[in-house]
Design an enzyme around this catalytic site. Structure first.
Site, PDB file in Angstrom:
ATOM      1  N   CYS A  98       0.835  -1.203   0.000  1.00  0.00           N
ATOM      2  CA  CYS A  98       0.000   0.000   0.000  1.00  0.00           C
ATOM      3  C   CYS A  98       0.867   1.249   0.000  1.00  0.00           C
ATOM      4  CB  CYS A  98      -0.909  -0.016   1.222  1.00  0.00           C
ATOM      5  SG  CYS A  98      -1.994   1.421   1.348  1.00  0.00           S
ATOM      6  N   CYS A 147      -0.547   5.623   7.460  1.00  0.00           N
ATOM      7  CA  CYS A 147      -1.806   5.100   7.969  1.00  0.00           C
ATOM      8  C   CYS A 147      -1.538   4.160   9.134  1.00  0.00           C
ATOM      9  CB  CYS A 147      -2.542   4.370   6.845  1.00  0.00           C
ATOM     10  SG  CYS A 147      -4.018   3.485   7.380  1.00  0.00           S
ATOM     11  N   CYS A 193      -1.951  -0.714   9.263  1.00  0.00           N
ATOM     12  CA  CYS A 193      -1.039  -1.843   9.069  1.00  0.00           C
ATOM     13  C   CYS A 193       0.352  -1.479   9.582  1.00  0.00           C
ATOM     14  CB  CYS A 193      -0.930  -2.211   7.590  1.00  0.00           C
ATOM     15  SG  CYS A 193      -2.464  -2.762   6.828  1.00  0.00           S
ATOM     16  N   CYS A 227      -6.681   0.717  -0.186  1.00  0.00           N
ATOM     17  CA  CYS A 227      -6.535  -0.063   1.038  1.00  0.00           C
ATOM     18  C   CYS A 227      -6.579  -1.539   0.670  1.00  0.00           C
ATOM     19  CB  CYS A 227      -7.626   0.263   2.051  1.00  0.00           C
ATOM     20  SG  CYS A 227      -7.420  -0.629   3.619  1.00  0.00           S
ATOM     21  N   GLN A 268     -17.240 -10.545  12.730  1.00  0.00           N
ATOM     22  CA  GLN A 268     -15.855 -10.919  12.446  1.00  0.00           C
ATOM     23  C   GLN A 268     -15.401 -10.179  11.187  1.00  0.00           C
ATOM     24  OE1 GLN A 268     -13.989 -12.567  14.464  1.00  0.00           O
ATOM     25  NE2 GLN A 268     -15.610 -13.233  15.860  1.00  0.00           N
ATOM     26  N   GLU A 320     -25.871 -12.502  25.711  1.00  0.00           N
ATOM     27  CA  GLU A 320     -25.247 -11.318  25.133  1.00  0.00           C
ATOM     28  C   GLU A 320     -25.795 -10.073  25.830  1.00  0.00           C
ATOM     29  OE1 GLU A 320     -23.534  -8.408  23.211  1.00  0.00           O
ATOM     30  OE2 GLU A 320     -22.941 -10.444  22.657  1.00  0.00           O
ATOM     31  N   ASP A 349     -16.693 -16.153  23.673  1.00  0.00           N
ATOM     32  CA  ASP A 349     -15.949 -15.245  22.795  1.00  0.00           C
ATOM     33  C   ASP A 349     -15.986 -13.851  23.403  1.00  0.00           C
ATOM     34  OD1 ASP A 349     -14.673 -13.979  20.718  1.00  0.00           O
ATOM     35  OD2 ASP A 349     -16.358 -14.086  19.323  1.00  0.00           O
ATOM     36  N   CYS A 377      -9.512 -12.703  21.240  1.00  0.00           N
ATOM     37  CA  CYS A 377      -8.777 -11.802  20.343  1.00  0.00           C
ATOM     38  C   CYS A 377      -7.553 -11.223  21.037  1.00  0.00           C
ATOM     39  CB  CYS A 377      -9.682 -10.687  19.825  1.00  0.00           C
ATOM     40  SG  CYS A 377     -10.447  -9.688  21.120  1.00  0.00           S
TER      41      CYS A 377
END
Length: 436
Positions: A85, A91, A94, A169, A272, A319, A368, A394
């Site tokens: 990129c 940016c 990444c 992107c 996700q 939830e 999760d 995560c």
């Protein structure tokens, strides 16, 4: 080989009012990449962190305290590659585009292994990282602001609040990348006089769902404004357009297939980031609870795991967000009898976890939690008669912390699999399979 590090920011230690250390130019030998994606080098008084360098490289750097800006790569690594990129280095999305895929994925596996080692689980072997990039990310949050009198749309720089406008992107699914270049009229109309907005975009099976947050403008609900917004939605071929949680235009109902069910997500719902990632996480989670007759899905969201698990077991989905539970339940009820019974339970699981007594009828569980983990809920699972468990995380560090109580109560960690959805970033998903 020269490389200007435009994203690195020095973070001098000014504790006690001391003046920041003076910058100095140094030659550094890079030894590793740290957990946050910055390369590390020994600095005499501790580690020095240098973004955009790689293990084995010799660099010339401007050093302030423990932060370094790479001025030149004197001896490049054989693992270095050209970034994909043009915005890389400015940016904040990444950090690792300059690293080839194989060592980058192995580094993610090693991060999970290291997190387990620190908690005393060094004997557990971590599987190779699964690259679940698929066609690219199907959701993105673009920031929009007025800069120099013009509307600019892009991402926030790493380590700061400055907006970097983007013209490409490569991590996004192509329809989202194309949309990003066409959002200026929408941003122009919804931006307040001061500040910025966030434009959440989700690629669904029926089109792109856009949810603007931060507009705060009552005049957008007037007839003329609604007509203008409707015209913009038509021009952009949006499925739905929402402003601060309120659907304004719905040309097509946004729908997502999850197993045998079709879900209509509420505006701005969590999902996700890649379709391939969702399928991978779901496959690993369902493998972990295979054979269970009654499954509880904790932090269920809109049903990523619950709707698929319901093909083989009765499911209760818990939830905090009521709108997501409503969407999950409607999807389950609309599956035409293809699913077993699905019930929902609204609960703030971080403050009031489902107790071991409440889980006495379940033999399988899927959890999760958010990045911070769910230690209290893990303690209740450990004391419940759950026989099989999938823990989806995560954050490898909170995962390693939470599983300690599970193992202490007789669970065996049979598989640990890293999954990479956030390509070229330090973020890693982990799925742990447990049984007892």
């Amino acid at each position: 080989m020269k490389r200007v590090n435009r994203m690195s920011r020095s973070r001098p230690n000014q504790a006690g009012g001391r003046a920041p250390p003076a910058p100095e130019e140094r030659i550094l030998e890079v030894t590793a990449v740290g957990a946050r994606g910055d390369a590390t080098a020994e600095g005499g008084a501790g580690l020095i962190y240098a973004p955009f360098a790689l293990p084995g490289e010799k660099i010339r750097a401007r050093v302030i305290g423990d932060r370094a800006e790479v001025l030149e790569v004197l001896a490049p690594s054989a693992e270095r590659q050209a970034p994909a990129c043009r915005h890389f280095g400015r940016c904040g999305g990444c950090q690792l585009q300059h690293w080839q895929d194989a060592p980058y994925l192995e580094w993610k596996r090693a991060q999970v292994q290291d997190a387990l080692n620190k908690r005393g689980f060094g004997a557990v072997q971590v599987e190779p990282t699964i690259a679940a990039w698929g066609a690219g990310r199907r959701r993105a949050a673009f920031h929009a602001a007025r800069l120099g009198g013009q509307v600019r749309i892009g991402f926030i720089e790493r380590g700061g609040a400055k907006l970097t406008p983007i013209s490409q992107c490569p991590v996004l699914a192509p329809p989202l990348e194309a949309l990003a270049l066409k959002l200026a009229p929408l941003a122009e109309m919804t931006l307040p006089q001061r500040g910025e907005i966030t434009i959440h975009c989700l690629l669904t099976d029926t089109g792109i769902d856009v949810a603007v947050k931060g507009a705060g403008r009552a005049e957008l609900l007037h007839r003329a404004a609604l007509e203008a917004l409707s015209a913009i939605a038509n021009d952009l071929d949006l499925a739905r357009l929402s402003i601060d949680g309120e659907p304004i235009v719905e040309r097509k109902k946004p729908l997502l297939r999850m197993g045998k069910a079709m879900v209509a997500p509420p505006p701005g719902a969590f999902l996700q980031p890649t379709a391939a990632g969702e399928e991978t996480l779901a496959r690993l989670a369902l493998d972990a609870v295979k054979g269970s007759n009654r499954v509880i899905d904790l932090f269920s969201g809109i049903g990523t795991f619950a709707l698929r698990a319901a093909e083989h077991a009765e499911v209760v989905a818990a939830e905090t967000d009521n709108e997501m539970l409503i969407a999950l339940k409607k999807a389950a009820d609309g599956a035409g009898g293809a699913l077993k019974e699905v019930s929902t339970l609204r609960r703030d699981l971080l403050r009031t976890p489902i107790s071991a007594l409440e889980m006495k009828k379940f033999d399988g569980a899927i959890i999760d939690p958010p990045r911070s983990g769910a230690r209290l809920q893990a303690e209740q699972i450990a004391r419940a008669p759950i026989r099989k468990l999938a823990y989806v995380s995560c954050d490898p560090a909170s995962f390693a912390r939470d599983i300690k109580v599970l193992i202490e109560h007789g669970f065996t960690l049979t598989h640990v699999t890293p999954v990479d959805q956030f390509r070229w970033s330090p973020h890693t998903e982990v799925v742990g399979a447990f049984e007892r």
